[in-house]
Design an enzyme around this catalytic site. Structure first.
Site, mmCIF file in Angstrom:
data_model
loop_
_atom_site.group_PDB
_atom_site.id
_atom_site.type_symbol
_atom_site.label_atom_id
_atom_site.label_comp_id
_atom_site.label_asym_id
_atom_site.label_seq_id
_atom_site.Cartn_x
_atom_site.Cartn_y
_atom_site.Cartn_z
ATOM 1 N N GLU A 87 0.789 -1.230 0.000
ATOM 2 C CA GLU A 87 0.000 0.000 0.000
ATOM 3 C C GLU A 87 0.825 1.287 0.000
ATOM 4 O OE1 GLU A 87 -3.350 0.216 -0.160
ATOM 5 O OE2 GLU A 87 -3.514 -1.954 -0.341
ATOM 6 N N SER A 478 -45.248 -33.145 41.435
ATOM 7 C CA SER A 478 -44.775 -33.446 42.781
ATOM 8 C C SER A 478 -43.320 -33.090 43.014
ATOM 9 C CB SER A 478 -44.991 -34.932 43.080
ATOM 10 O OG SER A 478 -46.356 -35.161 43.332
#
Length: 820
Positions: A87, A478
């Site tokens: 770059e 239960s």
């Protein structure tokens, strides 16, 4: 001539000054609207939130931009060199704009006019930072000029390393990957320190055009661009000629894209964590805040929990026969592409989709679903297998009560089904499978901290994302009863207290009659409270709740977090309310840990993007844990300031009675561990849900199974027969290799032999004796006293028994008494 030359010189000066003035005015106007570059100092980009298991393994990631911020000091020089070569090779020398590079670009573009070639750019890394952070991407002269001006200013305000750090953390690399750290994981599943020369060069090639160099769609272009970057690295002296040539010989090595990291079977757990993070911090913090979340998730326990629940659901479902194929496809030509389109159960990797190719009385020939690559191409290879008649015999029972005698009566060519390999890796033998219609949820928790270690919200997250462990509100039946008995133990009753088990009817003020019954319809006589909980006696529990008063039972249920506000009516004593598996497991944990209040949690700690802790579950304090030196002082003690919500002696009494449930009661023969274990079954009205919740001294687990749209599981579909075996399978795996543990008797309790029938002190040699725990000041009764021995009929208002839910109303008005 001299005057003429002077005239033109003067005119030229005037024009030059005019142009300079115009340029200055233009620059002044352009500069006036420039954004504030000082915001770069406060750079806080959207960063991925990462969810970790308790052992640190990465479990899930959430983001809008898949980015992990990494400081410049942590980026290897080789990686920096690749980007500088690709770059901006003069990055560390120019003042923001590379004038030499700009002139070369202009010359090249002039030469390319009319050639059809693309114009080359000359933007430096600093200019790209200015554009990406502060400007738009418009291709205009104004924007380019602003970019240049900002670049000079940025270079004056920040160091080169800071600018490069901003650039490498911001740029887009394709595949929803932002920043160099995220790109390294996305493309190579590596950290930046593990990247090779070739890897670094390929990543550096992507910012110019991620789509143009996609390794799956344009592999040749990607390879060419990567090798060009390697050549520039060699040219600039960052890599030797030999290393460069060796790097260019390497394949791209890009890994296929994944849907994000995921530990096996973690989807339900991770999704629950995601919901909690959004509730607490909001969506922006989750998807952009870069949170680091350490959860309580135990990967191994999760696998065991998933397997146990899936085994139980499959076993129940297969006993009810074959539902039919998933769909039908043509097999006359190439069946691979059509089969590849059908979604598989990705979180059940043991199962594969297959199409039936041919059927005989002895076996079924199948074709297995082919793989699909990252570009969407279906693999050309067609793998096959065989399902023997013995491996699908369960499917001979068809829906509607019909039966088949061989595979040919069950499947036909073109049927799409699931199959599971039965032999080794090279085996072609498979077993027929089908996703069960019945569902369930399971939670495992550390009772001393409230840390949720495992959570299974259903058979498959791919099949259904609904989390039945936290979102499904079901009647616990239960399995709620231990809290009725805990209230009794705290309020003057003992495990040896005797209560009547005779038939009971209550006449409501509207004329209806409620006749609760025991599950099997049996009853009669009087028994101890231990017998009542061990054998899950409804009649005895209702009488006990009525004797204490339901407001007291409701207060205990609320205190334990089973309900937010329980309606104090008698039907609720049989578990007619609605709650979740997580709440039930949390409540049982209080009993298991000796009565200390806990806060159930899936999250241990949360850190922000800078590493600061913003949440931690551990609230205990150790004031003397951090000292500069040891001076023979005592070991520090961690102060436990949690609320004591249940008497430790009561907790032990209830635990002892629930040990009896496993030894002699409704779960007898179902739980086989080499350590102390207590628990309770639960079955709701008409067997719509089957529960079991239980614990050892160090682990609590609970689960239910039932249909998402509640319907009967069939006669015998009880907590003892369906849920307890699942609990047993999980607990056996969870405790394997651990030394046996014992429930500790609290100091001050008296252990006395009592007659299990009368609750009175047992005589020497009494064959019906059992050891019972009593609190100080209590003991076996000296006379035989029965609770609830008076007239059972009474004028009671409906609201004293009914609650508003249809399920509870049915449990009361149908007279079935099916809750136990």
């Amino acid at each position: 001539m001299v005057r003429l030359i002077g005239y033109f010189f003067g005119l030229g000066c005037i024009l030059f000054l005019g142009v300079a003035a115009a340029a200055a005015i233009y620059l002044s106007v352009v500069s006036k609207d420039l954004p504030d570059y000082e915001v770069l100092a406060k750079y806080a980009p959207p960063v991925t939130t990462r969810i970790h298991a308790g052992n640190g393994a990465l479990m899930k990631e959430y983001s809008r931009e898949n980015r992990l911020f990494i400081p410049i000091q942590a980026i290897p020089d080789r990686l920096k060199a690749a980007f500088l070569s690709a770059e901006d090779k003069n990055f560390y020398n120019h003042p923001g704009v590379d004038v030499g590079g700009l002139m070369r670009a202009i010359a090249v573009n002039l030469q390319n006019i009319g050639s059809g070639r693309r114009f080359v750019g000359a933007s430096t890394i600093t200019q790209q930072v200015a554009k990406n952070f502060l400007l738009s991407a418009d291709q205009t002269f104004d924007r380019k000029l602003k970019e240049a001006i900002l670049s000079f200013r940025i270079e004056q305000a920040y160091s080169k390393d800071k600018i490069l750090e901003l650039y490498l953390n911001e740029i887009y690399f394709g595949l929803n990957s932002y920043g160099i750290a995220g790109a390294a994981l996305t493309y190579f599943d590596k950290s930046v320190n593990e990247l090779t020369i070739a890897d670094s060069a390929y990543l550096a090639s992507l910012p110019k055009g991620p789509a143009n160099y996609n390794p799956f769609r344009h592999p040749e272009a990607a390879m060419t661009r990567r090798n060009w970057v390697i050549d520039r690295m060699v040219e600039n002296g960052y890599v030797s000629q030999s290393d460069g040539e060796e790097a260019k010989k390497q394949a791209l090595g890009v890994v296929p894209p994944k849907n994000g990291p995921s530990l096996a079977a973690s989807d339900f757990f991770a999704e629950e964590v995601r919901r909690q993070l959004i509730d607490q911090y909001g969506e922006k913090a989750l998807y952009e805040g870069g949170l680091s979340v350490r959860t309580s998730f135990d990967p191994q326990l999760q696998l065991e929990a998933r397997k146990a629940l899936q085994d139980g659901l499959i076993d129940y479902d297969e006993r009810r026969g074959f539902h039919g194929p998933i769909k039908q496809i043509a097999t006359s030509q190439d069946w691979g592409p059509e089969l590849a389109k059908i979604p598989a159960l990705n979180d059940v990797p043991e199962w594969q989709l297959a199409v039936v190719l041919s059927v005989s009385d002895q076996a079924v020939d199948i074709g297995l679903q082919p793989s699909v690559d990252a570009a969407g191409r279906v693999a050309s290879e067609r793998k096959r297998g065989v399902i023997a008649a013995a491996d699908m015999r369960w499917a001979f029972r068809l829906t509607g009560g019909k039966t088949a005698k061989s595979p040919s009566g069950v499947l036909s060519p073109g049927d799409v089904v699931f199959a599971q390999k039965t032999g080794g890796a090279d085996s072609s033998s498979y077993r027929l499978r089908q996703p069960p219609k019945v569902q369930g949820g399971l939670v495992a928790m550390d009772p001393h901290t409230g840390r949720v270690l495992a959570m299974v919200g259903g058979f498959s997250y791919t099949q259904s994302e609904f989390n039945r462990a936290t979102q499904a509100k079901r009647q616990p039946g239960s399995s709620f009863k231990p809290f009725v008995y805990a209230a009794a133990m705290d309020n003057g009753y003992t495990p040896a207290s005797v209560i009547l088990d005779d038939p009971l009817q209550i006449t409501l003020s509207n004329g209806d009659v409620w006749k609760p019954t025991n599950y099997e319809g049996e009853g009669g006589g009087a028994h101890t409270l231990r017998f009542a909980i061990e054998h899950s006696r409804n009649l005895m529990t209702v009488r006990l709740a009525a004797d204490m008063g339901m407001p007291l039972v409701a207060e205990y249920a609320n205190r334990f977090g089973i309900y937010d506000r329980m309606n104090p009516v008698l039907a609720m004593s049989l578990g007619a309310g609605e709650t979740t598996v997580l709440r039930m497991v949390s409540a049982y944990s209080v009993i298991a840990n000796g009565g200390k209040q806990i806060k159930p949690t899936l999250i241990d700690r949360i850190q922000d993007r800078y590493g600061a802790t913003i949440f931690k579950h551990e609230e205990r304090v150790c004031e003397a844990c951090n000292v500069s030196e040891w001076k023979n002082q005592d070991e520090p003690v961690i102060a436990d300031n949690r609320e004591q919500v249940l008497d430790p002696m009561t907790a032990y009494q209830v635990t002892s009675m629930m040990q009896g449930v496993i030894l002699r009661g409704t779960a007898a023969g179902k739980i086989k561990l080499n350590t102390d274990v207590a628990g309770k079954t639960g079955t709701t009205n008409d067997e719509k849900d089957a529960w079991f919740v239980g614990y050892t001294p160090s682990l609590v687990a609970g689960l239910y199974i039932g249909y998402d749209t509640p319907s009967t599981l069939g006669r015998g579909g009880t907590g003892g027969s369906l849920a307890a075996p699942i609990f047993n399978e999980f607990m056996q795996a969870a405790t394997q290799g651990q030394p046996p543990q014992k429930f500790q008797v609290p100091a001050g309790m008296t252990i006395t032999a009592v007659n299990r029938g009368t609750g009175m002190a047992a005589q020497p040699g009494d064959p019906n004796a059992i050891m019972e725990a009593f609190k100080p000041g209590t003991g076996p009764a000296t006379t035989f006293t029965v609770i609830g021995g008076g007239d059972a009929s009474a004028q009671v208002a409906p609201e004293e028994i009914l609650r508003t839910s249809p399920q509870a109303n049915q449990a009361v008005t149908s007279g079935s008494g099916g809750l136990f």
